[in-house]
Structure formats: C-alpha cells, structure tokens
Design a protein around this motif. Sequence first.
Motif, PDB file in Angstrom:
ATOM      1  N   LEU A 161       0.950  -1.173  -0.013  1.00 56.82           N
ATOM      2  CA  LEU A 161      -0.014   0.003  -0.112  1.00 56.82           C
ATOM      3  C   LEU A 161       0.841   1.138  -0.108  1.00 56.82           C
ATOM      4  O   LEU A 161       1.828   1.254   0.570  1.00 56.82           O
ATOM      5  CB  LEU A 161      -0.791   0.038   1.194  1.00 56.82           C
ATOM      6  CG  LEU A 161      -2.113  -0.847   1.020  1.00 56.82           C
ATOM      7  CD1 LEU A 161      -2.478  -1.684   2.334  1.00 56.82           C
ATOM      8  CD2 LEU A 161      -3.217  -0.055   0.709  1.00 56.82           C
ATOM      9  N   HIS A 162       0.553   2.298  -0.807  1.00 56.35           N
ATOM     10  CA  HIS A 162       1.385   3.366  -0.925  1.00 56.35           C
ATOM     11  C   HIS A 162       0.546   4.710  -1.383  1.00 56.35           C
ATOM     12  O   HIS A 162      -0.632   4.463  -1.754  1.00 56.35           O
ATOM     13  CB  HIS A 162       2.493   3.265  -1.836  1.00 56.35           C
ATOM     14  CG  HIS A 162       1.917   3.035  -3.266  1.00 56.35           C
ATOM     15  ND1 HIS A 162       1.471   1.569  -3.614  1.00 56.35           N
ATOM     16  CD2 HIS A 162       1.862   3.562  -4.364  1.00 56.35           C
ATOM     17  CE1 HIS A 162       0.882   1.850  -5.070  1.00 56.35           C
ATOM     18  NE2 HIS A 162       1.231   3.168  -5.428  1.00 56.35           N
ATOM     19  N   GLN A 163       1.300   5.765  -1.224  1.00 47.52           N
ATOM     20  CA  GLN A 163       0.880   6.913  -1.794  1.00 47.52           C
ATOM     21  C   GLN A 163       1.837   7.243  -3.044  1.00 47.52           C
ATOM     22  O   GLN A 163       3.146   7.183  -2.825  1.00 47.52           O
ATOM     23  CB  GLN A 163       0.554   8.135  -0.826  1.00 47.52           C
ATOM     24  CG  GLN A 163      -0.424   7.563   0.147  1.00 47.52           C
ATOM     25  CD  GLN A 163      -0.783   8.732   1.304  1.00 47.52           C
ATOM     26  OE1 GLN A 163       0.399   8.641   2.065  1.00 47.52           O
ATOM     27  NE2 GLN A 163      -1.734   9.372   1.205  1.00 47.52           N
ATOM     28  N   ASP A 164       1.258   8.096  -4.000  1.00 50.56           N
ATOM     29  CA  ASP A 164       2.419   8.497  -5.137  1.00 50.56           C
ATOM     30  C   ASP A 164       2.833   9.399  -5.036  1.00 50.56           C
ATOM     31  O   ASP A 164       3.914   9.725  -5.927  1.00 50.56           O
ATOM     32  CB  ASP A 164       1.543   8.067  -6.398  1.00 50.56           C
ATOM     33  CG  ASP A 164       1.375   6.624  -6.787  1.00 50.56           C
ATOM     34  OD1 ASP A 164       2.186   5.876  -6.939  1.00 50.56           O
ATOM     35  OD2 ASP A 164       0.234   6.209  -7.243  1.00 50.56           O
ATOM     36  N   GLY A 165       2.475  10.423  -4.278  1.00 52.58           N
ATOM     37  CA  GLY A 165       3.100  11.839  -4.334  1.00 52.58           C
ATOM     38  C   GLY A 165       2.419  12.731  -5.369  1.00 52.58           C
ATOM     39  O   GLY A 165       2.298  13.826  -5.058  1.00 52.58           O
ATOM     40  N   SER A 225      -4.461   5.419   0.876  1.00 54.33           N
ATOM     41  CA  SER A 225      -3.464   4.841   0.114  1.00 54.33           C
ATOM     42  C   SER A 225      -3.948   3.807  -0.625  1.00 54.33           C
ATOM     43  O   SER A 225      -5.121   3.272  -0.686  1.00 54.33           O
ATOM     44  CB  SER A 225      -2.631   4.075   1.382  1.00 54.33           C
ATOM     45  OG  SER A 225      -3.579   3.271   2.050  1.00 54.33           O
ATOM     46  N   HIS A 226      -3.049   3.312  -1.643  1.00 56.72           N
ATOM     47  CA  HIS A 226      -3.684   2.485  -2.714  1.00 56.72           C
ATOM     48  C   HIS A 226      -2.809   1.077  -3.062  1.00 56.72           C
ATOM     49  O   HIS A 226      -1.543   1.100  -2.868  1.00 56.72           O
ATOM     50  CB  HIS A 226      -4.177   2.960  -3.939  1.00 56.72           C
ATOM     51  CG  HIS A 226      -3.145   3.591  -4.770  1.00 56.72           C
ATOM     52  ND1 HIS A 226      -2.546   5.057  -4.066  1.00 56.72           N
ATOM     53  CD2 HIS A 226      -2.425   3.147  -5.806  1.00 56.72           C
ATOM     54  CE1 HIS A 226      -1.598   5.234  -5.082  1.00 56.72           C
ATOM     55  NE2 HIS A 226      -1.714   4.488  -5.783  1.00 56.72           N
ATOM     56  N   TYR A 227      -3.058  -0.064  -3.478  1.00 56.14           N
ATOM     57  CA  TYR A 227      -2.541  -1.200  -3.652  1.00 56.14           C
ATOM     58  C   TYR A 227      -2.892  -1.938  -5.019  1.00 56.14           C
ATOM     59  O   TYR A 227      -4.155  -2.069  -5.154  1.00 56.14           O
ATOM     60  CB  TYR A 227      -2.566  -2.112  -2.455  1.00 56.14           C
ATOM     61  CG  TYR A 227      -1.832  -3.449  -2.780  1.00 56.14           C
ATOM     62  CD1 TYR A 227      -0.360  -3.639  -2.770  1.00 56.14           C
ATOM     63  CD2 TYR A 227      -2.614  -4.762  -2.887  1.00 56.14           C
ATOM     64  CE1 TYR A 227       0.070  -4.737  -2.796  1.00 56.14           C
ATOM     65  CE2 TYR A 227      -1.909  -5.766  -3.294  1.00 56.14           C
ATOM     66  CZ  TYR A 227      -0.472  -5.922  -3.111  1.00 56.14           C
ATOM     67  OH  TYR A 227       0.000  -7.039  -3.279  1.00 56.14           O
TER      68      TYR A 227
HETATM   69 FE   LIG Z   1       0.356   4.083  -7.334  1.00 57.91          FE
END
Ligand SMILES: [Fe+2]
Length: 256
Positions: A161-165, A225-227
């Motif tokens: 899971l992340h955020q891209d900025g 956040s997304h995955y």
């Molecule tokens: Fe992404």
Amino acid sequence: MSANPSTLSRQGWDRWNLGTEFGIDDSDGDYQSLRAAYGDLPEDPYALGSGRYRRYARGVFLPWSKEFFWMPATESQAREGMNGYYQGDNNPEYVNVTRNLPAISDEVCNNKLLLDIIQFDFSQTRWSEDDAVWPLYVGVHLIKLHIEEEGREAVSSPNELHQDGEPYVFAHLIYRDNAEGGANLIATPEYRGKQPEDVPPADRLADFQMEQSLEAYAITDHLVSHYVGPIRKGAADRPGERAILLADWVPMRHRI
Ligand SMILES: [Fe+2]
C-alpha cells in the motif's frame, strides 16, 4: 478546495467505464491502435526479468483553456529514446532517482482516444484557486504485466500500500488477457507501507478488480493509500497479460 467537488476529489477515489462514457467498444479504431501500442513495450529497464514492460511520456495541461501539449525529452534522453520519470521520495523502491524510461512514440501520443482519456481525467480533478492558474504536469505511462510461466507472478511497483506523491493518479485498463489477480485495494492513508492483509474491513474503502477494457479508477493521493495485487497467468495456453494506462497529475510551481 472547490465549490463543486467531484466524487474523486471528495471521497478520495472513483471508478468509471470510459467505453460507456465515450460510447465506444473494443472495435473502435483508436482503441485498437492504442491497444496495439502495448505490443511494442520494452521491458522496464529498472526491473529486468520482472515481467513489467513500459513506456512513458510527459505533457503539460492548461486548466484554463484545457489545452494539452506533450513535452520534449532532454537532448541526452532523446538520443536514447527515453523520457525522465521522477517521484521524489514517494516510491520506496526508487527514492530520489530519475528513472529514464523508454518514450512513447509520437504516433501513440497523437492517438485520439489517449487524448480523450487525458481530457476526461482532467474533468474529474479539482484544483485550488492557485493551482488552477498554473500549468499541470501530466505523466502518462503505458504499463504491461506479462507472464509466460505457470505459477509466476508479476507485480506492480511498489508492491505494498502506498501513496504516489502526485495529487491525482488515474489507472485505465486497456486490456486483460488470460490474466488473473491484479486486485485493487484502496484504504485510509495510514496503511501506507503495509500489505493488504494488514487492513481491517472498516478501513478498506474499496476492493475491486478491473475486468473490462477501458474500465478506470483514480485516487486523490493525500486522501487514501492504494495497492495493486500481483497478476498470474490464467488457464489458457498463452501468456497472461494486463495492460494499463496511468496518468498522474501534478501542479507546476516556479523555482526561484
Ligand atoms: Fe500507485
């Protein structure tokens, strides 16, 4: 942010079917040419052997006139047929590295469906009064995950899971062929860096999988956040593939 929010800007994510929005299906000529472009993607030079293939191009979008222009590569990148991709420290796999990625051809950059997709994506974004009078930077990625062997998996980057900025990121399914998996999870922001199994049901904002060509979703980066899960080859006796067009949107600022 805006007196007239979109579902995307308000809730942090949204989904569409652009085939329906545009009134086209798989037989559309521009769709067919855009799809064919995925037959000509080099392997990701930063992830050799991963089953990830990609090209990249960048443009500027003027919010006040809705004009979009592709940007040139630097002279040295142009000599190599590359465009530079920079995410600051937002991708833990490539912190503060400019990735030189193979460029998208002029012919594909001029594809009408691709340009319509960029206009559609913009229509879903909302910008502050200040950002709306500056150009927006648009990063466009053609990314294909390709698996030949049974039991292998191809993963998206980063595989957590992340955020891209980038404030808005859109993902458009161009096609899926004999591929299983690739499920999307959207969660509250505190799960950045975690795995999908770490997210309890109450914090799972959306769980879905894109199946139809031209299905799309987007996220408002700071709200969620997304995955994207790994994909595997399906049951048919040919490679498994999933082809995605990503568009990320970033306000430009002056450097003084
Ligand atoms: Fe992404």
